[in-house]
Every structure is written in C-alpha cells, then in structure tokens.
Design a protein around this motif. Structure first.
Motif, short mmCIF file in Angstrom:
data_model
loop_
_atom_site.label_atom_id
_atom_site.label_comp_id
_atom_site.label_asym_id
_atom_site.label_seq_id
_atom_site.Cartn_x
_atom_site.Cartn_y
_atom_site.Cartn_z
N SER A 169 85.57 -1.93 20.79
CA SER A 169 84.35 -2.71 21.07
C SER A 169 83.07 -1.93 20.84
O SER A 169 81.98 -2.50 20.81
N ASN A 170 83.18 -0.62 20.68
CA ASN A 170 81.98 0.20 20.52
C ASN A 170 82.26 1.32 19.53
O ASN A 170 83.14 2.16 19.75
N GLN A 171 81.52 1.31 18.43
CA GLN A 171 81.73 2.30 17.37
C GLN A 171 80.68 3.40 17.36
O GLN A 171 80.78 4.34 16.57
N LYS A 172 79.68 3.30 18.23
CA LYS A 172 78.51 4.17 18.08
C LYS A 172 78.40 5.27 19.13
O LYS A 172 77.85 6.33 18.85
N THR A 173 78.84 5.02 20.36
CA THR A 173 78.58 5.98 21.45
C THR A 173 79.16 7.35 21.12
O THR A 173 80.36 7.48 20.82
N PRO A 174 78.34 8.41 21.16
CA PRO A 174 78.82 9.76 20.85
C PRO A 174 79.82 10.26 21.90
O PRO A 174 79.74 9.92 23.08
N VAL A 175 80.76 11.11 21.44
CA VAL A 175 81.80 11.65 22.32
C VAL A 175 81.89 13.17 22.10
O VAL A 175 81.98 13.64 20.97
N LEU A 176 81.87 13.92 23.23
CA LEU A 176 82.17 15.35 23.21
C LEU A 176 83.57 15.51 23.79
O LEU A 176 83.81 15.14 24.95
N SER A 207 81.98 13.42 18.16
CA SER A 207 80.79 14.11 17.64
C SER A 207 80.93 15.62 17.67
O SER A 207 80.53 16.30 16.72
N LYS A 208 81.48 16.16 18.77
CA LYS A 208 81.62 17.61 18.92
C LYS A 208 82.92 17.92 19.66
O LYS A 208 83.38 17.12 20.49
N PHE A 209 83.49 19.12 19.37
CA PHE A 209 84.65 19.62 20.10
C PHE A 209 84.19 20.82 20.93
O PHE A 209 83.47 21.69 20.44
N LEU A 210 84.64 20.84 22.22
CA LEU A 210 84.27 21.91 23.15
C LEU A 210 85.53 22.60 23.63
O LEU A 210 86.49 21.95 24.07
#
Length: 566
Positions: free
Chosen positions: A81-88, A108-111
């Motif tokens: 339902s959501n393709q935009k919200t950034p994820v760490l 978006s990023k790997f920690l």
C-alpha cells in the motif's frame, strides 16, 4: 551531540521503530526521541505493520531478524500500500538473498548492529534531507498552484467584466421590436451571433432614429481575442455616440459613415485591418444607403430571387480612401442578409465554401436560427474558429393572402378572433405541434391586447389577482362603441413552406414590455409587466416583435406544408 541541521530536517517528522529486543529498543528510542516530533514503537514485524497503517509515519527504523514477522516480510506487506516511505534496516549480518530483496523493496540505508549514534545520524541525515527537500518542493509547487489559481480567478473576473462591457456596448434595440410602417407591416431585425472566444472580434449596433429609420453598424476586426475585440468595441461605441441626434438624409449618412470608419482607422495598429458596414434603412422611401468596407456581399431576396450586392470599399486600414456609398431600392425585397465572413468562408463537408449555398438557404429559411441550422448541417461548426454574426432584415408580409378580423375587447371577442385565425390556418394546411404553439402565442397576444390595450392593466395586475379582483374586472368589461381589437393574418408561400404572420393591434396607448435589460437580465424580464406572456410567446413561435408604441404584437411561424401561390 545532535547536529542542528539534522534536527531541522527531522523535528516535524514521525518515525516508527521496530525492534524485538527491549534493551535495544530502549536505546534506539533514546537516540530518536530528541530528533523526531513523534516516535512510535513496535516489538515485531506484525505489530510494525499495524502501527504503520494506524500512524502513517514518515520514516521506519527496523531490525531485520524478529519473531512473528521479520523485517523483510514486514516491509513486503507495507509496500503493498505504500511504496515511498524510507526504511533504515538494522542487522548484525545480511545474507545476499536478503540484501537483494531488501533493495528491491526500497530499503534506503543498512545499519550494522550494534548500532552507533554517529552511524544512525549519518543515515538519518541522508534520508531526512531528501524528505525535507521533497516537502520544500511540494510547498513550492502548492504555492505556485495557488498563485496560478489566483491569477486564473483574476483573469476570469477581468474577462467577465470585459464581456459585460462588451454586452453593454453592443446595441440591438430591435431585438424585440419591429419598425412599423403605415397601418401594417414594416421591418424587423433578426440577429444571431456565434462568438469563438469570451471577447469577440465581431460587434454590432442596431438603433432607430427619431425620424423612424433604422441604422445598423456591423464590425469584424482582424484576428481573435482581446485585440480584435477592443478594435470592434471602440468602433461600435463611437457609432453609438455618433448616431445621437441623427436625422436621415444622404449628407447626414455620408458624414456618419465617414466619421465611424475614420475613427476605426485612427485606432488601428500599422499591420491591422478592419471590416465594417454602416447601413440606413428608410421604410418610407423604400431604400437602403450603405457604406461597406471589406465586408462580405450583402444578399437581397427580391421577388423570389437573390441579388448579391458587393461592397464598394476595401477594408479599413491606417490609410482610408474616400468612402463610396451605395443606394439600394427595396421594391419587392423581402429579406436583406448581412453576415461577417465567418459564415460564408466556412468550409462545407462536401468541399467548397458555405457562401456557395448561402443564397439558396436564404430563400428557404425565414429566421437566422433556421439559417444557422442549415449552415450547421452542411459545415462542421466546431472546426470554424472565426466569429459569426448574422443580421437578417425582414420585411413583414410584403405579399401573400391577407385576412383581417376585428372584435370588441371582451372575452367573447377574443374567442372569436382566435377561432377565425385557427380556421384559416387549418384550411391552409398548418397542423401539428407548431400550430398548437402558434395558437398558444396568439392567445397570449390577444389577452395582452385585452388587459393592457382596453383595461389599461399594468403593474397592478399581480395585486388584482392577489385580491381576487382580476376575474370580476375582466368579466365586467364593457367596451365603448367602435372600440375593437384587430387581428391581421397573412399567409405567404415560401419554397414549399408556409410563412404565417399574425399582427394583433389594440386600441390602447401601449403596454409595458421588457426593455433592453431582458437580454442581460432574464430574471428581470420574467418578472416585468407583460414579461411572462412575452417569454411564453418567444418560446412558442419563430419570431415575436412589438411596435415601438407597444400596442401591436407581431408573431411569425413557419410550417412545412405544400402551398401554391394564389
């Protein structure tokens, strides 16, 4: 230490932290809380999905390996339902298969775990800066949209005001009147305009002079839109001013036409041209004076044939040679057609220009609406980008069978006149809905002659009806000896059709009628004295006119019946 720039990016954002380890969750929460406006928490992927759907955060910080639902599965569900919200995504180790799917799911990023403050802040800085710039860009777009909407509203208002000014300047004082000649008949103006823009390059003015002649001005400025409209409006406004105090005569007409065309020439740009026409119709002398500059040929229907009268002057430009005037005798003329070049130049569906059909359609029709309908059948009007103005000057019943009836102004007298007209119409072959409509209009015209011409009933009619005094006044009407309402019926064969004229005259000084305002204010026209009956007549027949005194009503209706000339 918190970077102030990072804080400016994150302070208005909400973040969702998904971590199954309570200690790790508390540490991450402590890192995030000073930065974000809202920090939401979930202990596994399933809770993370529910919390995301409820809170709709701007950013997700999630562990990879969790019970119930891991980070990849959670993200896979969120992305439905959501393709935009950034994820760490936080992980102690990342297998190749997880790496590929995480990238495909838009991480978006790997920690790396254990999580360090400086690594988290660097990742947050990169991600939230993009969010901040997107929001700034969206705000700028929204402001631009609002500014554009404001400008559009402003321009629309200006266009509406300009259009109102245009309607105020153009004149057609014969829109509901006719120029009565002697005891019966006369001339009427039937005008139709089809503009292509809010501001039209076509303009016109039709007025009656103090000595009962008709003056007409028709303008067609080069081009479209505001520039062409300004040129036409200026010339029309000058014409309206110049005709004040006009008296007919060859010298006066020459001076009027010359001054109008000179004024137009003085207000043209160097590369502009202007087509215009000034015409005087004198019913007493049965003649027309004409000054035509670059306008299409004038068409005369005379004794069943069409004559084409070409103008004697070129279009008006910055240099204007002396005007050549033309005079036309009106003996046997039933119709005069004037039109801007948008009509004749229109391409027909079969090829060629509509002007090739115009003469035939002039003879076969009786109104501008009929003529425009014929044009629309043969040409695709949606492909015509030129303004069209059609002016038809029609002589009232110059030939045909004439039947005259009179009756006292009583209800019985009105019934007698109605019956006589109906019998003659049916005998002539008129029938169907158009006959019903004509009879309805005639009933309104006769009632108007009775109420206003005999009873002198005007603005007090609504009060009389409200007080239940109307019926008693009508029933008690007792006309004086010799006072009568007259009805004249004229039947004119016209190319296999029947043209019917009905003229009702009353003995009164004239009824109140909707004035020029009724073109611009239909509500006022509907509530004016005699306004409702007049509008009923307009909806029922092809043409309705009244004489300037207001004691004669003229109706015209066409019928598709086979007729022979008697």
């Amino acid at each position: 230490m918190i970077d102030p720039l990072l804080k400016s990016y994150t302070s208005d954002l909400a973040v969702l932290c998904v971590e199954d380890d309570p200690v790790g969750a508390a540490i991450i929460h402590k890192m995030l809380e000073p930065l974000f406006g809202h920090v939401y928490s979930a202990s596994n992927g399933a809770e993370g999905v529910r919390e995301f759907q409820q809170q709709q955060p701007d950013l997700i910080v999630s562990d990879l390996m969790m019970p119930v639902m891991d980070g990849i599965s959670m993200l896979r569900e969120i992305r439905k339902s959501n393709q935009k919200t950034p994820v760490l995504l936080m992980t102690a180790s990342l297998e190749h298969v997880h790496l590929v799917e995480a990238i495909n799911l838009g991480v978006s990023k790997f920690l790396a775990k254990p999580l360090r403050v400086d690594a988290l802040q660097r990742a947050l800085f990169a991600v939230t800066r993009e969010l901040y710039l997107e929001r700034v860009a969206e705000q700028a777009r929204q402001q631009e949209v609002e500014l554009l909407q404001y400008r559009n509203r402003y321009h629309s208002l200006q266009q509406e005001l300009a259009q109102a000014k245009e309607r105020h300047i153009v004149n057609n004082l014969f829109e509901t009147q006719y120029l009565q000649h002697a005891d019966h008949g006369g001339w009427l103006v039937d005008l139709l305009q089809q503009p292509r823009d809010i501001m039209s390059g076509d303009s016109y003015s039709v007025v009656r002079t103090n000595d009962n002649t008709l003056l007409l001005f028709l303008a067609d400025a080069m081009g479209h839109g505001l520039s062409a409209s300004v040129t036409s409006m200026l010339a029309t406004a000058f014409f309206n001013y110049a005709v004040q105090g006009y008296s007919s005569g060859e010298l006066e007409f020459a001076a009027l036409a010359t001054s109008v065309m000179n004024f137009a020439a003085q207000n043209l740009l160097e590369d502009e041209v202007f087509s215009g026409l000034v015409l005087e119709l004198d019913p007493q002398r049965k003649s027309v004076q004409l000054a035509s500059c670059g306008m299409p040929a004038l068409l005369l229907a005379r004794n069943g044939r069409v004559e084409r009268i070409r103008g004697a002057n070129p279009p008006v430009s910055a240099f204007l040679p002396p005007l050549q005037l033309q005079r036309i005798n009106l003996d046997g003329v039933s119709d005069i057609l004037l039109a801007t070049d948008g009509l004749g130049d229109a391409a027909t569906r079969e090829g060629g220009a509509y002007r090739e059909r115009l003469s035939t359609d002039l003879l076969g029709t009786a109104t501008t609406r009929e003529l425009f309908a014929q044009y629309s059948c043969q040409s695709d009007d949606s492909q015509n980008d030129d303004d069209i103005t059609i002016v038809r000057l029609t002589a009232v019943a110059t030939e045909g069978q004439r039947h005259c009836f009179t009756a006292p102004p009583t209800l019985a007298g009105l019934s007698y006149l109605q019956t006589q007209a109906s019998q003659q119409l049916e005998a002539a072959g008129a029938a169907g809905e158009r006959l019903d409509n004509l009879e309805l209009a005639l009933s309104e015209a006769l009632l108007n002659a009775f109420e206003h011409g005999f009873l002198g009933m005007g603005a007090d009619k609504p009060r009389l009806m409200q007080d239940d005094a109307y019926d008693g006044l009508v029933m008690a009407a007792a006309p004086e000896q010799g006072v009568e309402i007259s009805l004249e019926l004229i039947l004119v064969p016209r190319m296999g059709r029947l043209q019917v004229w009905l003229e009702v005259a009353d003995p009164g000084s004239g009824f109140e009628v909707p004035n020029r305002c009724d073109r611009h204010d239909r509500k006022s026209a509907a509530t004016a004295t005699a306004g409702r009956g007049f509008m009923i007549m307009q909806r029922s027949v092809d043409l309705v006119r009244y004489n300037p005194a207001g004691n004669r009503l003229l109706l015209m209706q066409m019928f598709d019946v086979e007729t022979t000339q008697n």
